[in-house]
Scaffold this motif. Structure first.
Motif, PDB file in Angstrom:
ATOM      1  N   GLY A   1       0.861  -1.182   0.000  1.00 49.98           N
ATOM      2  CA  GLY A   1       0.000   0.000   0.000  1.00 49.98           C
ATOM      3  C   GLY A   1       0.891   1.223   0.000  1.00 49.98           C
ATOM      4  O   GLY A   1       2.120   1.093   0.001  1.00 49.98           O
ATOM      5  N   SER A   2       0.280   2.396   0.018  1.00 46.36           N
ATOM      6  CA  SER A   2       1.104   3.601   0.012  1.00 46.36           C
ATOM      7  C   SER A   2       1.818   3.724   1.345  1.00 46.36           C
ATOM      8  O   SER A   2       1.412   3.120   2.342  1.00 46.36           O
ATOM      9  CB  SER A   2       0.227   4.826  -0.219  1.00 46.36           C
ATOM     10  N   LEU A   3       2.907   4.489   1.344  1.00 45.50           N
ATOM     11  CA  LEU A   3       3.669   4.702   2.572  1.00 45.50           C
ATOM     12  C   LEU A   3       2.766   5.227   3.687  1.00 45.50           C
ATOM     13  O   LEU A   3       2.803   4.749   4.820  1.00 45.50           O
ATOM     14  CB  LEU A   3       4.810   5.684   2.301  1.00 45.50           C
ATOM     15  N   GLY A   4       1.925   6.206   3.334  1.00 48.05           N
ATOM     16  CA  GLY A   4       1.045   6.811   4.336  1.00 48.05           C
ATOM     17  C   GLY A   4       0.057   5.805   4.905  1.00 48.05           C
ATOM     18  O   GLY A   4      -0.122   5.708   6.115  1.00 48.05           O
ATOM     19  N   LYS A   5      -0.523   5.011   4.025  1.00 45.37           N
ATOM     20  CA  LYS A   5      -1.519   4.037   4.478  1.00 45.37           C
ATOM     21  C   LYS A   5      -0.850   2.999   5.374  1.00 45.37           C
ATOM     22  O   LYS A   5      -1.349   2.687   6.463  1.00 45.37           O
ATOM     23  CB  LYS A   5      -2.150   3.349   3.263  1.00 45.37           C
ATOM     24  N   GLN A   6       0.301   2.488   4.924  1.00 41.07           N
ATOM     25  CA  GLN A   6       0.975   1.450   5.701  1.00 41.07           C
ATOM     26  C   GLN A   6       1.365   1.987   7.077  1.00 41.07           C
ATOM     27  O   GLN A   6       1.257   1.301   8.076  1.00 41.07           O
ATOM     28  CB  GLN A   6       2.216   0.930   4.970  1.00 41.07           C
ATOM     29  N   TYR A   7       1.830   3.261   7.104  1.00 42.45           N
ATOM     30  CA  TYR A   7       2.220   3.797   8.392  1.00 42.45           C
ATOM     31  C   TYR A   7       1.004   3.995   9.294  1.00 42.45           C
ATOM     32  O   TYR A   7       1.045   3.668  10.486  1.00 42.45           O
ATOM     33  CB  TYR A   7       3.028   5.098   8.290  1.00 42.45           C
ATOM     34  N   LEU A   8      -0.092   4.483   8.705  1.00 40.62           N
ATOM     35  CA  LEU A   8      -1.284   4.704   9.538  1.00 40.62           C
ATOM     36  C   LEU A   8      -1.794   3.396  10.146  1.00 40.62           C
ATOM     37  O   LEU A   8      -2.261   3.360  11.280  1.00 40.62           O
ATOM     38  CB  LEU A   8      -2.386   5.371   8.718  1.00 40.62           C
ATOM     39  N   LEU A   9      -1.695   2.311   9.379  1.00 42.86           N
ATOM     40  CA  LEU A   9      -2.125   1.016   9.911  1.00 42.86           C
ATOM     41  C   LEU A   9      -1.267   0.619  11.115  1.00 42.86           C
ATOM     42  O   LEU A   9      -1.785   0.147  12.135  1.00 42.86           O
ATOM     43  CB  LEU A   9      -2.045  -0.055   8.822  1.00 42.86           C
ATOM     44  N   ALA A  10       0.054   0.819  10.960  1.00 43.86           N
ATOM     45  CA  ALA A  10       0.963   0.494  12.072  1.00 43.86           C
ATOM     46  C   ALA A  10       0.652   1.392  13.270  1.00 43.86           C
ATOM     47  O   ALA A  10       0.594   0.942  14.423  1.00 43.86           O
ATOM     48  CB  ALA A  10       2.409   0.674  11.623  1.00 43.86           C
ATOM     49  N   PHE A  11       0.425   2.675  12.963  1.00 41.35           N
ATOM     50  CA  PHE A  11       0.129   3.675  13.991  1.00 41.35           C
ATOM     51  C   PHE A  11      -1.144   3.291  14.763  1.00 41.35           C
ATOM     52  O   PHE A  11      -1.204   3.371  15.986  1.00 41.35           O
ATOM     53  CB  PHE A  11      -0.046   5.021  13.283  1.00 41.35           C
ATOM     54  N   ARG A  12      -2.144   2.823  14.019  1.00 45.66           N
ATOM     55  CA  ARG A  12      -3.399   2.423  14.644  1.00 45.66           C
ATOM     56  C   ARG A  12      -3.163   1.260  15.614  1.00 45.66           C
ATOM     57  O   ARG A  12      -3.662   1.258  16.739  1.00 45.66           O
ATOM     58  CB  ARG A  12      -4.393   1.996  13.548  1.00 45.66           C
ATOM     59  N   THR A  13      -2.373   0.298  15.159  1.00 45.88           N
ATOM     60  CA  THR A  13      -2.097  -0.854  16.022  1.00 45.88           C
ATOM     61  C   THR A  13      -1.395  -0.428  17.303  1.00 45.88           C
ATOM     62  O   THR A  13      -1.752  -0.871  18.398  1.00 45.88           O
ATOM     63  CB  THR A  13      -1.232  -1.882  15.263  1.00 45.88           C
ATOM     64  N   ILE A  14      -0.402   0.446  17.157  1.00 47.68           N
ATOM     65  CA  ILE A  14       0.341   0.904  18.332  1.00 47.68           C
ATOM     66  C   ILE A  14      -0.601   1.497  19.369  1.00 47.68           C
ATOM     67  O   ILE A  14      -0.512   1.200  20.560  1.00 47.68           O
ATOM     68  CB  ILE A  14       1.399   1.969  17.928  1.00 47.68           C
ATOM     69  N   HIS A  15      -1.545   2.326  18.893  1.00 47.29           N
ATOM     70  CA  HIS A  15      -2.420   3.021  19.832  1.00 47.29           C
ATOM     71  C   HIS A  15      -3.543   2.145  20.358  1.00 47.29           C
ATOM     72  O   HIS A  15      -3.947   2.251  21.505  1.00 47.29           O
ATOM     73  CB  HIS A  15      -2.947   4.308  19.194  1.00 47.29           C
ATOM     74  N   LYS A  16      -4.015   1.263  19.488  1.00 41.06           N
ATOM     75  CA  LYS A  16      -5.080   0.363  19.910  1.00 41.06           C
ATOM     76  C   LYS A  16      -4.573  -0.583  20.997  1.00 41.06           C
ATOM     77  O   LYS A  16      -5.221  -0.790  22.025  1.00 41.06           O
ATOM     78  CB  LYS A  16      -5.509  -0.448  18.690  1.00 41.06           C
ATOM     79  N   LEU A  17      -3.405  -1.152  20.740  1.00 43.28           N
ATOM     80  CA  LEU A  17      -2.910  -2.178  21.660  1.00 43.28           C
ATOM     81  C   LEU A  17      -2.306  -1.593  22.938  1.00 43.28           C
ATOM     82  O   LEU A  17      -1.871  -2.323  23.811  1.00 43.28           O
ATOM     83  CB  LEU A  17      -1.904  -3.102  20.970  1.00 43.28           C
ATOM     84  N   ALA A  18      -2.320  -0.267  23.047  1.00 40.69           N
ATOM     85  CA  ALA A  18      -1.917   0.350  24.311  1.00 40.69           C
ATOM     86  C   ALA A  18      -2.983   0.046  25.363  1.00 40.69           C
ATOM     87  O   ALA A  18      -2.728   0.077  26.564  1.00 40.69           O
ATOM     88  CB  ALA A  18      -1.753   1.846  24.122  1.00 40.69           C
ATOM     89  N   LEU A  19      -4.188  -0.249  24.887  1.00 41.69           N
ATOM     90  CA  LEU A  19      -5.319  -0.482  25.795  1.00 41.69           C
ATOM     91  C   LEU A  19      -5.388  -1.940  26.233  1.00 41.69           C
ATOM     92  O   LEU A  19      -4.981  -2.831  25.499  1.00 41.69           O
ATOM     93  CB  LEU A  19      -6.627  -0.117  25.080  1.00 41.69           C
ATOM     94  N   PRO A  20      -5.961  -2.177  27.422  1.00 40.79           N
ATOM     95  CA  PRO A  20      -6.150  -3.559  27.859  1.00 40.79           C
ATOM     96  C   PRO A  20      -7.139  -4.288  26.940  1.00 40.79           C
ATOM     97  O   PRO A  20      -7.951  -3.649  26.264  1.00 40.79           O
ATOM     98  CB  PRO A  20      -6.729  -3.437  29.266  1.00 40.79           C
ATOM     99  N   ASP A  21      -7.069  -5.614  26.957  1.00 39.19           N
ATOM    100  CA  ASP A  21      -7.868  -6.420  26.039  1.00 39.19           C
ATOM    101  C   ASP A  21      -9.370  -6.193  26.156  1.00 39.19           C
ATOM    102  O   ASP A  21     -10.105  -6.365  25.185  1.00 39.19           O
ATOM    103  CB  ASP A  21      -7.567  -7.908  26.248  1.00 39.19           C
ATOM    104  N   ARG A  22      -9.864  -5.808  27.350  1.00 33.12           N
ATOM    105  CA  ARG A  22     -11.318  -5.692  27.501  1.00 33.12           C
ATOM    106  C   ARG A  22     -11.874  -4.534  26.683  1.00 33.12           C
ATOM    107  O   ARG A  22     -13.066  -4.473  26.426  1.00 33.12           O
ATOM    108  CB  ARG A  22     -11.710  -5.580  28.972  1.00 33.12           C
ATOM    109  N   PHE A  23     -10.984  -3.639  26.237  1.00 28.07           N
ATOM    110  CA  PHE A  23     -11.456  -2.557  25.366  1.00 28.07           C
ATOM    111  C   PHE A  23     -11.389  -2.940  23.892  1.00 28.07           C
ATOM    112  O   PHE A  23     -11.803  -2.198  23.033  1.00 28.07           O
ATOM    113  CB  PHE A  23     -10.625  -1.294  25.586  1.00 28.07           C
ATOM    114  N   LEU A  24     -10.772  -4.115  23.615  1.00 23.59           N
ATOM    115  CA  LEU A  24     -10.593  -4.513  22.218  1.00 23.59           C
ATOM    116  C   LEU A  24     -11.692  -5.486  21.826  1.00 23.59           C
ATOM    117  O   LEU A  24     -12.044  -6.373  22.595  1.00 23.59           O
ATOM    118  CB  LEU A  24      -9.223  -5.171  22.036  1.00 23.59           C
TER     119      LEU A  24
END
Lengths: 484, 389
Positions: free
Chosen positions: A336-359
């Protein structure tokens, strides 16, 4: 749980994986045999260009008190450092140019312009990371020990700091890598933790001292009165290089579709399965020739992971053949584009900062990684029973004769999962409706019963009153009779 | 005290360049070391050789300044070495030379035919070295050097080495037995003796030297004119030429007739392996093995056997392996501390230098020879070989 059985996940049989491995070996041999003068010229030209650029940058910074000279110096130095890191240091240390037999452009002698010593990086990266790519607990590059990048890793309160840790890692990436490699080196070479003057410690200290004094002491001092602006320029160039290398690495490993694996997968892993793991565990980003060069051709991360020791300049042509293989075996080719690929990684970083019960999702069907269990419990329209993969019962499209494998399965699973979710929602709504109706009915019945009871009570009261009147009348009559 | 601290400062300055392949320390080292603090992690040489390829002592380099035809299939290459070359080698030694062909450096060893510290008056008194190369049938690099290397080509060099040398002072009576290109190390010795004699005129400058050289035809004799000239100029030097095309192999028994005093002579022999084996036997039979010096050239071939004896030079061990066992496995089985990593050829942490012989890459069959660095985990022996580990 991440992928434990790559055969089941990839929708391929052992024989298929074997053939796929042989086809990749053929690509490797073809490229190796065609290496020659043209390739050698490429790397020598790159080295010459990089060194010239760096010298020009250092010279320009003598006038760094001028705003324009400062800007030009920083730009040139940043580009020089990026090329040195990505296209030269990284690739040469991978042994991509060892075939030239040139002692000066060789994996055993190249020292790169980063804080960590090349030899330590080589052990941590070429060995730990490239051999055990994305295997939980084995590949320490998975989150670099500070980020939680998959739901398979248990959440700890420390992970709440991921957004900050991510920024910090990006800005000081070379230091992150250096410390990371240093600790792995000590771990791999069994050096006692508290032995201060151990060889890894000494090599690490020497390299840091030289690197830091070069950019932050000697070069500023050499420019005399411009020392302050030169110091700032060098720091900025290092920062730019760090941010760029960080972005390239994260886009290659952490966008959705770059799968993670469990150690179970390593048991008796064949060469074909190793290739497949590299393919499924990495992600590309689309780049033109300039951006490809500036990323050290790591925009072709998939090809790099399949053939880490083949000259990077050959990745574009290899990628054409790898894509053909992906089409043939119906495997995903994550890009994918550089921006898209980075945003996906960025989303994971921030999502997984939360405990599992929020996922909402689990490690089996999360966007950042999935496992063979993702396909269990859903029926895919074009595929036979997804839980049983037998060689005789092979999913081939009856109309086109084309193989139906992981890529179709992923696409269909996405649709099937969405459909399943919709159906569940529908059922939920109906159940709610039914419950509401039932409640209304019961309320109605309750009201009626209450009314009936009330009526009955009234009736009884009336009867009682009548009886009381009658008794009173009788008593009056009797009294009158006694009195007579 | 002051001297000591000056020494200390100098050593500190030189530290970054200490590992470069310089011959001895020069005053330049302190300067290069100081500059290396600025250019770290590179050396100043890495920038300087962009201007002139010879301005680097990181790896020895040289430029071919002339290519002289010796015979139809042999040439003399005159080379101007770059920084750091040791010109004080011992006559008879050989050097490694790396030549770039199709993007790849190929290494071979050739005997030095020039005397040490040789300045060629024709080349503006620059210090030069020369080697002679004879094209071998199927010899990839020797054919390239004989048929096509242009003047001005930059080559890599490895420091002079080898024990087939002429002592100083030389013994009073000497016998050289050579054949074919085996004449090259002896030529270096003869030229050295001639130069020394010129520097010290008078009797005793030249020892009593007899040189028996075999070649197929008169046209095949390398340095023929020079040998004849020496023979005529120096009364104590006898050059005896034996043409095998017309007269067959030189019979060692003929020595008794030609040079009856051969047993009193210190002998140096160099040539085909079969000839050297015969000489060794002959000298052993005469009880003179101590007075015989032999140099065996590596035979340049393109196909060699599978498997062989692997010698681990630094640990002094060796193992006999087949063509399918990896060198890493062989080393570990015989208790050598081998560097290792992925064991599948991707991480480059098991790379060691191949000091001698040949190995084959098990993945693609590519062959590697002495001087190259090989990945032990995916390489097997292709004949006897020696690893620097």
């Amino acid at each position: 749980m991440a992928i434990t059985d790559i055969k089941a996940f990839a929708h391929l049989t052992a024989a298929d994986i074997e053939t796929l491995g042989q086809e990749l070996d053929t690509i490797r041999r073809d490229v190796e045999q065609s290496l020659g003068e043209r390739d050698a010229k490429y790397i020598r030209r790159t080295i010459r260009a990089q060194r010239t650029l760096e010298m020009a940058a250092r010279a320009t910074l003598f006038g760094s008190r001028n705003r324009w000279a400062w800007g030009a110096g920083v730009a040139m130095l940043s580009v020089a450092k990026i090329i040195e890191n990505m296209e030269l240091g990284h690739n040469i240390s991978h042994g991509q140019w060892d075939w030239m037999n040139d002692p000066e452009i060789h994996s055993t002698s190249w020292e790169w312009d980063m804080t960590g010593p090349s030899a330590q990086w080589q052990r941590a990266h070429n060995y730990s990371h490239h051999m055990y790519t994305n295997v939980l607990g084995k590949d320490e590059d998975l989150g670099f020990g500070i980020l939680r990048m998959t739901r398979d890793e248990q959440w700890r309160p420390l992970h709440l700091a991921q957004p900050v840790a991510n920024l910090l890692l990006a800005a000081t990436f070379e230091w992150g890598i250096a410390l990371h490699d240093w600790s792995i080196e000590k771990q791999l070479s069994d050096v006692p933790r508290w032995q201060l003057m151990s060889e890894p410690n000494r090599a690490f200290g020497r390299k840091i001292a030289r690197q830091v004094s070069k950019d932050f002491l000697i070069h500023p001092a050499l420019t005399g009165p411009a020392w302050k602006s030169t110091l700032k320029a060098n720091a900025t160039a290092n920062l730019v290089r760090n941010l760029w290398t960080y972005a390239v690495i994260f886009c290659g490993h952490f966008p959705d579709g770059a799968e993670k694996f469990t150690v179970d997968q390593l048991v008796d892993e064949t060469r074909g399965e190793w290739y497949l793991r590299q393919m499924l565990g990495s992600a590309n980003f689309s780049a033109g020739p300039v951006m490809a060069f500036m990323s050290g051709n790591l925009c072709y991360q998939i090809e790099h992971h399949l053939f880490p020791d083949i000259p990077s300049s050959r990745y574009p042509e290899i990628s054409v053949r790898v894509r053909e293989l992906c089409d043939k075996y119906d495997l995903p080719y994550t890009t994918g584009s550089l921006g898209k690929q980075y945003l996906l990684a960025f989303r994971t970083i921030h999502k997984l900062a939360l405990p599992d019960r929020f996922l909402r999702r689990t490690a089996d069907d999360a966007p950042e990684t999935s496992s063979e269990r993702k396909f269990a419990g859903i029926t895919l329209p074009m595929l036979p029973n997804t839980e049983v993969w037998t060689e005789s019962h092979w999913p081939v499209d009856p109309v086109t004769g084309e193989r139906r494998g992981l890529r179709s399965a992923l696409a269909e699973a996405k649709v099937a999962l969405k459909e399943k979710a919709r159906q569940e929602k529908e059922a939920l709504r109906e159940a709610k409706q039914a419950l509401q109706d039932k409640a209304r009915h019961e309320q109605q019945a309750l009201r009626e019963t209450r009314q009936a009871l009330r009526d009955k009570a009234q009736e009884e009261r009336r009867v009682l009153r009548r009886r009381a009147l009658r008794e009173r009348a009788i008593r009056r009559v009797r009294r009158r009779q006694r009195a007579n | 005290m002051v001297l000591k601290s000056v020494q200390g400062v100098r050593e500190w300055l030189e530290a970054p360049v200490a590992e470069a392949k310089m011959a001895g320390r020069t005053r330049l080292d302190a300067l290069r070391g100081a500059a290396a603090r600025v250019t770290t992690p590179l050396l100043p040489d890495d920038y300087l050789h962009l201007i002139n390829p010879l301005w680097s002592a990181r790896e020895l380099r040289g430029r071919i300044v002339s290519v002289r035809k010796e015979t139809t299939d042999a040439v003399t290459l005159v080379i101007k070495p770059g920084w750091g070359f040791d010109f004080t080698f011992t006559p008879g030694q050989y050097i490694g030379i790396g030549v770039l062909v199709d993007g790849r450096w190929h290494w071979r060893s050739y005997s030095l035919t020039s005397p040490p510290n040789w300045t060629d008056p024709g080349s503006r008194s620059r210090r030069l070295i020369s080697i002679a190369v004879k094209a071998m049938p199927e010899g990839f690099l020797s054919s390239h050097l004989v048929n096509g290397v242009p003047e001005g080509t930059v080559v890599r060099l490895a420091a002079p080495q080898g024990g087939f040398v002429l002592p100083e002072p030389p013994p009073a009576k000497v016998l050289f037995l050579t054949a074919g290109s085996g004449i090259t190390p002896v030529m270096g010795m003869l030229r050295t003796m001639d130069r020394r004699a010129a520097a010290r005129p008078g009797p005793g400058g030249w020892p009593d030297v007899v040189h028996v050289h075999s070649a197929r035809t008169a046209e095949d004799v390398m340095f023929a004119t020079e040998l004849r000239d020496l023979h005529d100029r120096r009364p104590s030097f006898t050059a005896h030429l034996h043409l095998t095309g017309a007269r067959g192999k030189f019979a060692l028994t003929g020595l008794d007739e030609l040079f009856p005093d051969w047993r009193e002579r210190e002998t140096w022999a160099c040539g085909p392996l079969a000839m050297l084996d015969d000489i060794e036997k002959h000298w052993a039979a005469a009880g003179l093995s101590d007075h015989l010096h032999i140099e065996r050239f590596e035979v340049e071939r393109s196909a060699v056997g599978e498997g062989g004896t692997v010698t681990f030079a630094r640990s002094g061990r060796s193992a006999e392996i087949d063509g399918a066992t990896s060198l890493l496995q062989a080393g570990e089985d015989s208790g050598v501390q081998m560097p290792f990593g992925c064991r599948m050829g991707i991480c480059q942490t098991c790379v060691v230098t191949l000091a001698d012989g040949r190995v084959r890459d098990l993945r693609n069959g590519a062959e590697h020879q002495a001087g190259e660095k090989v990945q032990t985990c995916i390489s097997a022996a292709a004949g006897d070989c020696t690893l620097e580990v």
